[in-house]
Design a protein around this motif. Structure first.
Motif, short mmCIF file in Angstrom:
data_model
loop_
_atom_site.label_atom_id
_atom_site.label_comp_id
_atom_site.label_asym_id
_atom_site.label_seq_id
_atom_site.Cartn_x
_atom_site.Cartn_y
_atom_site.Cartn_z
N GLY A 1 0.67 -1.30 0.13
CA GLY A 1 -0.05 0.00 0.12
C GLY A 1 0.95 1.21 0.09
O GLY A 1 0.50 2.13 -0.77
N ALA A 2 1.88 1.10 0.84
CA ALA A 2 2.68 2.36 0.78
C ALA A 2 3.55 2.58 -0.81
O ALA A 2 3.68 3.65 -0.92
CB ALA A 2 3.93 2.19 2.03
N ALA A 3 3.83 1.41 -1.12
CA ALA A 3 4.54 1.58 -2.34
C ALA A 3 3.64 2.27 -3.59
O ALA A 3 4.04 3.19 -4.20
CB ALA A 3 5.02 0.27 -2.91
N LEU A 4 2.09 1.83 -3.39
CA LEU A 4 1.37 2.49 -4.42
C LEU A 4 0.99 3.95 -4.18
O LEU A 4 0.81 4.76 -4.87
CB LEU A 4 -0.28 1.84 -4.35
CG LEU A 4 0.06 0.34 -4.62
CD1 LEU A 4 -1.51 -0.41 -4.38
CD2 LEU A 4 0.21 -0.15 -6.07
N LYS A 5 1.26 4.34 -2.95
CA LYS A 5 1.02 5.80 -2.50
C LYS A 5 2.31 6.33 -2.80
O LYS A 5 2.24 7.52 -3.14
CB LYS A 5 0.72 5.92 -1.05
CG LYS A 5 0.30 6.97 -0.67
CD LYS A 5 -0.39 6.92 0.88
CE LYS A 5 -0.70 8.53 1.29
NZ LYS A 5 -1.16 8.61 2.70
N GLU A 6 3.54 5.82 -2.42
CA GLU A 6 4.56 6.82 -2.42
C GLU A 6 5.60 6.55 -3.52
O GLU A 6 6.82 7.38 -3.47
CB GLU A 6 5.45 6.47 -1.06
CG GLU A 6 4.48 6.90 0.07
CD GLU A 6 4.98 6.50 1.67
OE1 GLU A 6 6.34 6.04 1.47
OE2 GLU A 6 4.28 6.56 2.62
N GLY A 7 5.52 5.51 -4.18
CA GLY A 7 6.30 4.96 -5.31
C GLY A 7 6.85 3.55 -5.31
O GLY A 7 7.16 3.37 -4.02
N THR A 8 7.07 2.97 -6.12
CA THR A 8 7.55 1.61 -6.13
C THR A 8 9.07 1.32 -6.02
O THR A 8 9.71 2.40 -6.64
CB THR A 8 6.80 0.72 -7.40
OG1 THR A 8 7.38 1.25 -8.41
CG2 THR A 8 5.65 0.84 -7.15
N ALA A 9 9.48 0.49 -5.61
CA ALA A 9 10.75 0.07 -5.70
C ALA A 9 10.89 -0.61 -7.07
O ALA A 9 9.97 -0.76 -7.78
CB ALA A 9 11.44 -0.92 -4.52
N HIS A 10 12.19 -0.87 -7.44
CA HIS A 10 12.65 -1.43 -8.89
C HIS A 10 12.07 -3.12 -8.91
O HIS A 10 11.83 -3.67 -9.78
CB HIS A 10 13.74 -1.09 -9.46
CG HIS A 10 15.02 -1.92 -8.68
ND1 HIS A 10 15.67 -1.39 -7.68
CD2 HIS A 10 15.53 -3.11 -8.87
CE1 HIS A 10 16.52 -2.18 -7.08
NE2 HIS A 10 16.71 -3.24 -7.84
N ALA A 11 12.39 -3.59 -7.42
CA ALA A 11 12.22 -4.84 -7.31
C ALA A 11 11.84 -5.49 -5.89
O ALA A 11 12.00 -4.67 -4.91
CB ALA A 11 13.49 -5.82 -7.76
N TYR A 12 10.86 -6.47 -5.83
CA TYR A 12 10.37 -7.01 -4.77
C TYR A 12 10.75 -8.43 -4.53
O TYR A 12 10.66 -9.10 -5.51
CB TYR A 12 8.93 -6.36 -4.63
CG TYR A 12 8.40 -5.19 -4.59
CD1 TYR A 12 8.14 -4.79 -3.19
CD2 TYR A 12 8.47 -4.38 -5.77
CE1 TYR A 12 7.92 -3.13 -3.36
CE2 TYR A 12 8.16 -3.13 -5.37
CZ TYR A 12 7.82 -2.53 -4.16
OH TYR A 12 7.66 -1.06 -4.39
N LEU A 13 10.65 -8.88 -3.26
CA LEU A 13 10.81 -10.27 -3.07
C LEU A 13 9.46 -10.55 -2.06
O LEU A 13 9.76 -10.59 -0.94
CB LEU A 13 12.11 -10.67 -2.38
CG LEU A 13 12.32 -12.14 -2.07
CD1 LEU A 13 11.96 -13.27 -2.85
CD2 LEU A 13 13.70 -12.43 -1.35
N PHE A 14 8.45 -11.35 -2.58
CA PHE A 14 7.37 -11.93 -1.86
C PHE A 14 7.98 -13.26 -1.40
O PHE A 14 8.07 -14.00 -2.21
CB PHE A 14 6.32 -11.95 -2.56
CG PHE A 14 5.42 -10.79 -3.05
CD1 PHE A 14 6.30 -9.81 -3.27
CD2 PHE A 14 4.24 -10.86 -3.37
CE1 PHE A 14 5.42 -8.54 -3.60
CE2 PHE A 14 3.55 -9.65 -3.79
CZ PHE A 14 4.14 -8.30 -3.81
N HIS A 15 8.01 -13.40 0.12
CA HIS A 15 8.59 -14.75 0.69
C HIS A 15 7.74 -15.23 1.72
O HIS A 15 7.15 -14.32 2.50
CB HIS A 15 9.93 -14.62 0.75
CG HIS A 15 10.30 -13.69 1.99
ND1 HIS A 15 10.33 -14.05 3.16
CD2 HIS A 15 10.60 -12.38 1.96
CE1 HIS A 15 10.51 -13.02 3.95
NE2 HIS A 15 10.61 -11.98 3.24
#
Length: 360
Positions: free
Chosen positions: A18-32
């Motif tokens: 939710g923070a990424a959608l509001k404030e800006g995304t990182a270039h890569a995520y790791l869902f684990h």
């Protein structure tokens, strides 16, 4: 903004996204996190939010969505090379391109090394999401370049709510038992509610009891029954995958590899689930013998547990649960021959209850 309501719980993961959608995304995520807890579903929802197109992302038909899944038991370098070629194409419709890599922990070393180059210097419009059940196989260089998004096993309350929603006709004890057997995993709910799975579970409990009740118990026959049940589950998974693949444009080779992987994965998961339930049954014997019925997992079989939970069996059950857990660990970590492993297990279980064998 989506609150990701299609996935229960996972408050930490939802807050990060939710923070990424509001404030800006990182270039890569790791869902684990553990399998079956909503990582895949939340990755799809996150991609839909980023692309602003839920319907086409859900169908995987959006031109700016790229989905990579393992073929066979690994993600190989050829698949990563193809992704990298696509990665340097500019968006078609949206202002970004989203790359979902499911089963990222199955990348072989060459594939991981190839991906690392683009994790270090990705195009500004690309968002790469790695989804992994286990971060152990992923190199630290990969993990350090991704924003971690952790997932947890779901609570019994969340799983039970799904059980009751999908099968409102179940009794309170039946719903509670299935929620506990599911072990915090959404993917197990559908399987446990399936009529074929209900029958497999019933036969498994009969085998668990036969170990100490049946004077004519034959370990080899019990092992064969469990392995054959897992084989039936593999056939069901392959048939379901065939239906899903009809909507995808894959080569014959790719389709067959996915079908084989679906079958093998379902068979292995069924064997592991059988071991978990066997161990749970023997733990329940101990709990009921000690007067702690509320701690039992198989609350839909309390009558049988009360009948079986004698003091001498409780002593054997403690050893039996240890033996089953050890077999689970070996099957999880090593490439065991299931028929031999299960036959050896049932021989040991029979010995564990040697002092309490009584004909039914």
């Amino acid at each position: 903004m989506s609150t990701f309501n299609n996935v229960p719980e996972q408050a930490e993961a939802k807050a990060l996204l939710g923070a990424a959608l509001k404030e800006g995304t990182a270039h890569a995520y790791l869902f684990h996190g553990p399998p079956g807890v909503g990582k895949r579903a939340l990755a799809i929802e996150f991609a839909a939010e980023l692309l602003g197109e839920h319907e086409r992302v859900g169908r995987r038909s959006h031109p700016d969505l790229y989905v990579l899944e393992p073929l066979g038991d690994q993600i190989r370098i050829d698949a990563i090379r193809e992704l990298r070629r696509d990665l340097h194409m500019r968006p078609f419709e949206a202002d970004r391109r989203i790359y979902l890599i499911f089963g990222a922990n199955l990348m072989n070393d060459e594939a991981a090394d190839a991906l690392l180059k683009d994790l270090e210097e990705p195009p500004p419009y690309a968002v790469i999401v790695l989804v992994a059940d286990d971060v152990g196989p992923l190199a630290e260089t990969i993990r350090s370049r991704c924003q971690p998004v952790p997932f947890r096993r779901l609570s019994e309350r969340a799983i039970r709510a799904m059980v009751e929603e999908r099968a409102p006709g179940l009794s309170e004890n039946q719903a509670a038992a299935l929620a506990r057997v599911a072990g915090g995993r959404l993917d197990r709910v559908e399987r446990l509610l399936d009529p074929a799975a209900v029958e497999r579970r019933s036969k498994l409990i009969e085998l668990a009891r036969a170990v100490y009740r049946d004077p004519d118990f034959v370990p080899g026959q019990a092992a064969t029954a469990l392995v054959e049940a897992a084989g039936e589950r593999a056939k069901e998974a392959r048939a379901a995958a065939e239906v899903e693949l009809e909507r995808m444009d894959l080569s014959e080779r790719e389709a067959e590899q996915r079908l084989r992987r679906a079958a093998r994965g379902a068979e292995r998961e069924e064997l592991l689930l059988a071991l978990e339930e066997l161990a749970a049954w023997y733990r329940d014997l101990i709990a009921v013998a000690a007067g702690a019925e509320r701690a039992a997992i198989h609350v839909d079989h309390l009558a049988e547990l009360r009948e079986d939970a004698t003091d001498d069996r409780a002593a054997g059950a403690e050893r039996a649960a240890e033996l089953v857990r050890e077999t689970w660990r070996l099957l999880e970590e090593l490439q065991l021959q299931a028929p031999l492993a299960f036959e050896a297990l049932f021989v040991q279980l029979r010995r564990a209850f040697a002092g309490s064998l009584v004909a039914a």
